[in-house]
Design a protein around this motif. Sequence first.
Motif, short mmCIF file in Angstrom:
data_model
loop_
_atom_site.label_atom_id
_atom_site.label_comp_id
_atom_site.label_asym_id
_atom_site.label_seq_id
_atom_site.Cartn_x
_atom_site.Cartn_y
_atom_site.Cartn_z
N TYR A 134 37.17 85.99 29.15
CA TYR A 134 38.61 85.73 29.19
C TYR A 134 39.27 86.47 30.35
O TYR A 134 40.48 86.58 30.41
CB TYR A 134 39.23 86.19 27.87
CG TYR A 134 38.51 85.60 26.69
CD1 TYR A 134 37.74 86.41 25.84
CD2 TYR A 134 38.55 84.25 26.42
CE1 TYR A 134 37.07 85.86 24.77
CE2 TYR A 134 37.88 83.70 25.34
CZ TYR A 134 37.14 84.52 24.53
OH TYR A 134 36.47 83.99 23.47
N ASN A 175 42.67 77.42 34.42
CA ASN A 175 43.93 78.14 34.27
C ASN A 175 44.28 78.95 35.51
O ASN A 175 43.44 79.67 36.04
CB ASN A 175 43.84 79.10 33.07
CG ASN A 175 43.44 78.38 31.80
OD1 ASN A 175 44.26 77.73 31.17
ND2 ASN A 175 42.18 78.48 31.44
N TYR A 228 47.57 75.20 33.07
CA TYR A 228 46.29 75.09 32.37
C TYR A 228 45.53 73.84 32.77
O TYR A 228 44.44 73.58 32.25
CB TYR A 228 46.48 75.16 30.85
CG TYR A 228 47.54 74.23 30.32
CD1 TYR A 228 48.87 74.66 30.21
CD2 TYR A 228 47.23 72.94 29.93
CE1 TYR A 228 49.84 73.80 29.75
CE2 TYR A 228 48.20 72.09 29.46
CZ TYR A 228 49.51 72.52 29.37
OH TYR A 228 50.47 71.68 28.90
N GLU A 232 37.39 78.78 31.29
CA GLU A 232 37.35 78.53 29.85
C GLU A 232 35.96 78.74 29.31
O GLU A 232 35.56 78.15 28.34
CB GLU A 232 37.85 77.12 29.54
CG GLU A 232 39.33 76.96 29.81
CD GLU A 232 39.88 75.63 29.32
OE1 GLU A 232 39.09 74.78 28.87
OE2 GLU A 232 41.09 75.44 29.40
N TRP A 254 43.10 83.94 24.83
CA TRP A 254 43.65 82.95 25.76
C TRP A 254 45.15 83.03 25.88
O TRP A 254 45.75 82.24 26.60
CB TRP A 254 43.24 81.54 25.29
CG TRP A 254 41.78 81.37 25.34
CD1 TRP A 254 40.93 81.34 24.30
CD2 TRP A 254 40.97 81.28 26.51
NE1 TRP A 254 39.65 81.22 24.75
CE2 TRP A 254 39.64 81.17 26.08
CE3 TRP A 254 41.26 81.27 27.88
CZ2 TRP A 254 38.59 81.05 26.99
CZ3 TRP A 254 40.21 81.15 28.78
CH2 TRP A 254 38.90 81.05 28.32
#
Lengths: 113, 112
Positions: free
Chosen positions: A100, A31, A50, A96, B97
Amino acid sequence: DVKVTQSSRYLVKRTGEKVFLECVQDMDHENMFWYRQDPGLGLRLIYFSYDVKMKEKGDIPEGYSVSREKKERFSLILESASTNQTSMYLCASRGEGSTYEQYFGPGTRLTVT
Amino acid sequence: QQQVKQSPQSLIVQKGGISIINCAYENTAFDYFPWYQQFPGKGPALLIAIRPDVSEKKEGRFTISFNKSAKQFSLHIMDSQPGDSATYFCAASIGSWGKLQFGAGTQVVVTP
């Protein structure tokens, strides 16, 4: 050590010019994000990606486009720069894995005259 | 329209004092609340984050307090040091996310 680099720290362009801002990350993150930072407004998301060749609009995409041809590189394009695009532009990446956290580059201060 | 409202805009505190920054949100779907710290000439870096299932999280001199019913959260910097002088941003997202919505930022100056 995590690293996000941006091609320029300072950039001065004229109204109507096409501007490319480059961002490279060395963390193999999926990302990547482009924000602009303005006093009193915080950070606002322009576009994010992404995956390679995938992109999504953020909150303020008007006047911008992006390109992601390789996983490590995410480019922000101003097709025809305008004075209201004078700002600090920040790139970030995020993996990922279990964290985060978004990792930010140092920013590019763009002035459009 | 800013989805996360942050105050104050700036803060001056003496060394050893407590710095308090407040943030408020409206979207009850937000469930991840990080704080980022930015030094001059640098990009923001994650400082500490909290989820709404806890009311407080502490890491060293930095504490997040979270009030779900009031839809508010705050950052407390205890025993503030000159090296804490920076701009602090609160943020919120739906899921870890999700896209982060940032507050306007608070410039903290700690005087010696």
